[in-house]
Design a protein around this motif. Structure first.
Motif, PDB file in Angstrom:
ATOM      1  N   ALA A 178     -18.366  46.546 -24.929  1.00 56.42           N
ATOM      2  CA  ALA A 178     -17.425  45.578 -24.609  1.00 56.42           C
ATOM      3  C   ALA A 178     -16.282  46.088 -23.975  1.00 56.42           C
ATOM      4  O   ALA A 178     -15.640  45.147 -23.123  1.00 56.42           O
ATOM      5  CB  ALA A 178     -16.874  45.350 -26.299  1.00 56.42           C
ATOM      6  N   ARG A 179     -15.819  47.207 -23.948  1.00 56.38           N
ATOM      7  CA  ARG A 179     -14.624  47.648 -23.025  1.00 56.38           C
ATOM      8  C   ARG A 179     -14.872  47.728 -21.452  1.00 56.38           C
ATOM      9  O   ARG A 179     -13.835  47.115 -20.942  1.00 56.38           O
ATOM     10  CB  ARG A 179     -14.259  49.235 -23.520  1.00 56.38           C
ATOM     11  N   THR A 180     -16.019  47.609 -21.232  1.00 56.99           N
ATOM     12  CA  THR A 180     -16.254  47.666 -19.866  1.00 56.99           C
ATOM     13  C   THR A 180     -16.605  46.240 -19.292  1.00 56.99           C
ATOM     14  O   THR A 180     -17.075  45.855 -18.111  1.00 56.99           O
ATOM     15  CB  THR A 180     -17.436  48.497 -19.199  1.00 56.99           C
ATOM     16  N   CYS A 181     -16.930  45.302 -20.247  1.00 56.28           N
ATOM     17  CA  CYS A 181     -17.016  43.936 -20.004  1.00 56.28           C
ATOM     18  C   CYS A 181     -16.068  42.890 -20.242  1.00 56.28           C
ATOM     19  O   CYS A 181     -16.496  41.762 -20.156  1.00 56.28           O
ATOM     20  CB  CYS A 181     -18.413  43.517 -20.898  1.00 56.28           C
ATOM     21  N   ARG A 182     -14.667  43.398 -20.434  1.00 54.28           N
ATOM     22  CA  ARG A 182     -13.605  42.314 -20.450  1.00 54.28           C
ATOM     23  C   ARG A 182     -13.641  41.534 -19.314  1.00 54.28           C
ATOM     24  O   ARG A 182     -13.612  42.075 -18.197  1.00 54.28           O
ATOM     25  CB  ARG A 182     -12.637  43.271 -20.810  1.00 54.28           C
ATOM     26  N   GLY A 183     -13.533  40.216 -19.652  1.00 58.55           N
ATOM     27  CA  GLY A 183     -13.559  39.360 -18.601  1.00 58.55           C
ATOM     28  C   GLY A 183     -14.590  38.919 -17.981  1.00 58.55           C
ATOM     29  O   GLY A 183     -14.872  37.924 -17.154  1.00 58.55           O
ATOM     30  N   ASP A 184     -15.920  39.441 -18.442  1.00 55.25           N
ATOM     31  CA  ASP A 184     -17.216  39.011 -17.700  1.00 55.25           C
ATOM     32  C   ASP A 184     -17.619  38.107 -18.290  1.00 55.25           C
ATOM     33  O   ASP A 184     -17.916  37.856 -19.938  1.00 55.25           O
ATOM     34  CB  ASP A 184     -18.030  40.228 -17.985  1.00 55.25           C
TER      35      ASP A 184
END
Length: 450
Positions: A90-96
C-alpha cells in the motif's frame, strides 16, 4: 466524453463486477485490461508491486470455471491473500489507479461471494488445470513450430545469440563484444515478432557504472499461435509468469508454442517461443538482471525498415558515443590517476578490489582470460560488487547453452604488434597489458570519486 484515465478505471470496475456474475469469468475482468494499465501507468510495476498481487490471485483462481459451494472457501482464501498482498504494498502504491481499482475490486468480490475478512490468508497455490485447458494443450499447428515449418522450405536455420550482463557488457548477434554506458531505457530487440527493452540505472548514486534494473519483453500476436504477451522483470522481482499471470501464449490453438518456465525461484527463468524458434534466458544476479537469447537469423532480420533499426542494440551494437573503449581511455585515465595520487588520499570502501584480488576472484569462475574474464575484472574494479563476477559467469554459461557455434564461445580482445614468444599457451591469446593498465586506472579514478 470522459478522460482516458477515467474511462479505464470505469472499465476496470466493470470488469470486477462481471467477475461475480458469469461462470467462467472468475479473475478475468481486471487482468484483461492489465496491459492497458502497464502502457499508460508505468508506475504500476515500479515501485508499486500490485502486478505481483494480481498475478498470484490470477494463478490461484484461473482454473475455476464454475464456483460451486465447495469452491467458495478456496476462492475466499485467495481473496484474503490478495487483500493481504495489497496491504503490504500500500505505501508504495499511493495514487496508483491500478492499485486502487484492485482494492475496490477485492471489496466487491468479498461481498458478492459472502467472504469473511477474517480467516486463512495463506499464499495462493497454483490450481491443477482441467484437461483441455489452453495452458496444458500440446497439439499446436505446424506453423507454430518454427523448425518444422522451416525444414519444409529450406535447410536447417542458422541460429544467433545476443547477451547483456554486468556494467553492462553486450554481445551482439554478430559476436561483437562491447562495454557500454547506455543509461536509461534502450531497445535490445525490435523486429516483427517481439520487442525487448532494458533500463539501466547507476550502480551507486552519481556513478557512471550502470547495470540492468528492468526488462520488458513484448511477444506480438502471431496468426493462430499466440496472443500478445508482455513479460516484465525488475530488481528483486523476477516473475515466473507474463504480466497477465499466464504462463503460455493465451487461448489460441497454438498457445503452447510460447511458454515460460521457472528454473530457480526468483533467480532464473526461461521463455521458449517455438513459433519463432527463440529461447530467452533472464536471470537476477545480486540486484541486477542479465539477458540472453538464441534466435534464428531470419527472425533477427525480420524488420519492416532495416534502416530505422539503428538503436536495436543486439543487431547494431551500442552507438559510438555510448561505447567504452579501454584503449581510448587509457591515456586519459592514467593521467587522471596520477593527478589524483598527488592529492589527499581517500579511504577506499571495504568491498573495493585491487587489480590482483579482482583477477584472482574472477579466475575462480572464469579460468580462460577471454572478454568475459576481462569484463569480470573491470566490473569488480569499478563496482566492488562480487555479484558482477557471477553475472559474467552465468552470461558465459548461457552462451554455452545458446550459441550454435561452439568454436565461437570465447571472444578475445584483438591484439596488435604482438611480439614473437608472447603468445599464450595452448594458442589462446592473453589480454594486452594496456587493457589492465586502463582497468586499474579507471578503478582508481572510480574509487577517488566515492
Amino acid at each position: 466524453m470522459r478522460p482516458l484515465r477515467e474511462r479505464i478505471v470505469v472499465k476496470a470496475r466493470a470488469g470486477w463486477m462481471g467477475m461475480g456474475r458469469g461462470a467462467g469469468s472468475t479473475a478475468l475482468g481486471l487482468f484483461q485490461i492489465l496491459p492497458v494499465f502497464l502502457c499508460i501507468f508505468p508506475s504500476v510495476t515500479s515501485p508499486c508491486k500490485i502486478l505481483k498481487c494480481n498475478s498470484e490471485f490470477w494463478a490461484a483462481t484461473s482454473g475455476t470455471h464454475h464456483l460451486g459451494a465447495e469452491e467458495a472457501p478456496e476462492f475466499c482464501t485467495a481473496l484474503r491473500a490478495y487483500a493481504h498482498c495489497t496491504r503490504r504494498t500500500a505505501r508504495t502504491c499511493r495514487g496508483d489507479l491500478a492499485y486502487h481499482s484492485a482494492v475496490h475490486g477485492i471489496d466487491d468480490l468479498m461481498v458478492q461471494h459472502n467472504c469473511s475478512k477474517d480467516g486463512p490468508t495463506s499464499q495462493p497455490r497454483l490450481r491443477t488445470l482441467p484437461p483441455g485447458d489452453s495452458q496444458e494443450r500440446s497439439d499446436s499447428p505446424e506453423i507454430c513450430h518454427y523448425e518444422k515449418s522451416f525444414h519444409k522450405h529450406s535447410a536447417t536455420p542458422n541460429y544467433t545469440h545476443c547477451g547483456l550482463f554486468g556494467d553492462p557488457h553486450l554481445r551482439t548477434f554478430t559476436d561483437t563484444f562491447q562495454t557500454c554506458k547506455v543509461q536509461g531505457a534502450w531497445p535490445l530487440i525490435d523486429n516483427n515478432y517481439l520487442n525487448v527493452q532494458v533500463t539501466n540505472t547507476p550502480v551507486l548514486p552519481g556513478s557512471s557504472a550502470t547495470a540492468t534494473s528492468k526488462l520488458t519483453i513484448i511477444f506480438k500476436s502471431f496468426q493462430e499461435c499466440v496472443d500478445q504477451k508482455v513479460y516484465q522483470a525488475e530488481m528483486d522481482e523476477l516473475p515466473a509468469a507474463f504480466a497477465d499471470g499466464s504462463k503460455n501464449g493465451g487461448d489460441k490453438h497454438g498457445a503452447n508454442s510460447l511458454k515460460i518456465t521457472e528454473k530457480v525461484s526468483g533467480q532464473h527463468i526461461e521463455i521458449q517461443a517455438k513459433y519463432i524458434g527463440t529461447t530467452i534466458v533472464v536471470r537476477q544476479v545480486g540486484r541486477y538482471l542479465t539477458f540472453a537469447v538464441r534466435m534464428p537469423e531470419e527472425v533477427v532480420n525480420a524488420v519492416e525498415d532495416r534502416d530505422s533499426q539503428g538503436l536495436y542494440l543486439c543487431l547494431r551494437g551500442c552507438p559510438l558515443n555510448q561505447q567504452i573503449d579501454f584503449q581510448t581511455f587509457r591515456s586519459a585515465q592514467a593521467a587522471e590517476g596520477r593527478t589524483r595520487r598527488k592529492g589527499p588520499s581517500l579511504q577506499a570502501p571495504p568491498e573495493a578490489f585491487t587489480y590482483e584480488s579482482a583477477t584472482a576472484k574472477c579466475r575462480e569462475k572464469l579460468p580462460v582470460e577471454d572478454l568475459y574474464f576481462q569484463s569480470c575484472v573491470f566490473d569488480l574494479l569499478t563496482t566492488g560488487d562480487v555479484n558482477f563476477m557471477l553475472a559474467a559467469y552465468y552470461a558465459f554459461e548461457d552462451v554455452k547453452m545458446l550459441h550454435s557455434n561452439k568454436d565461437k564461445l570465447h571472444l578475445y580482445e584483438r591484439t596488435r604488434d604482438l611480439a614473437p614468444g608472447n603468445a599464450a599457451p595452448s594458442g589462446l591469446p592473453r589480454a594486452p597489458p594496456a587493457l589492465w593498465v586502463a582497468l586499474l586506472c579507471l578503478s582508481q579514478c572510480w574509487l577517488g570519486l566515492l
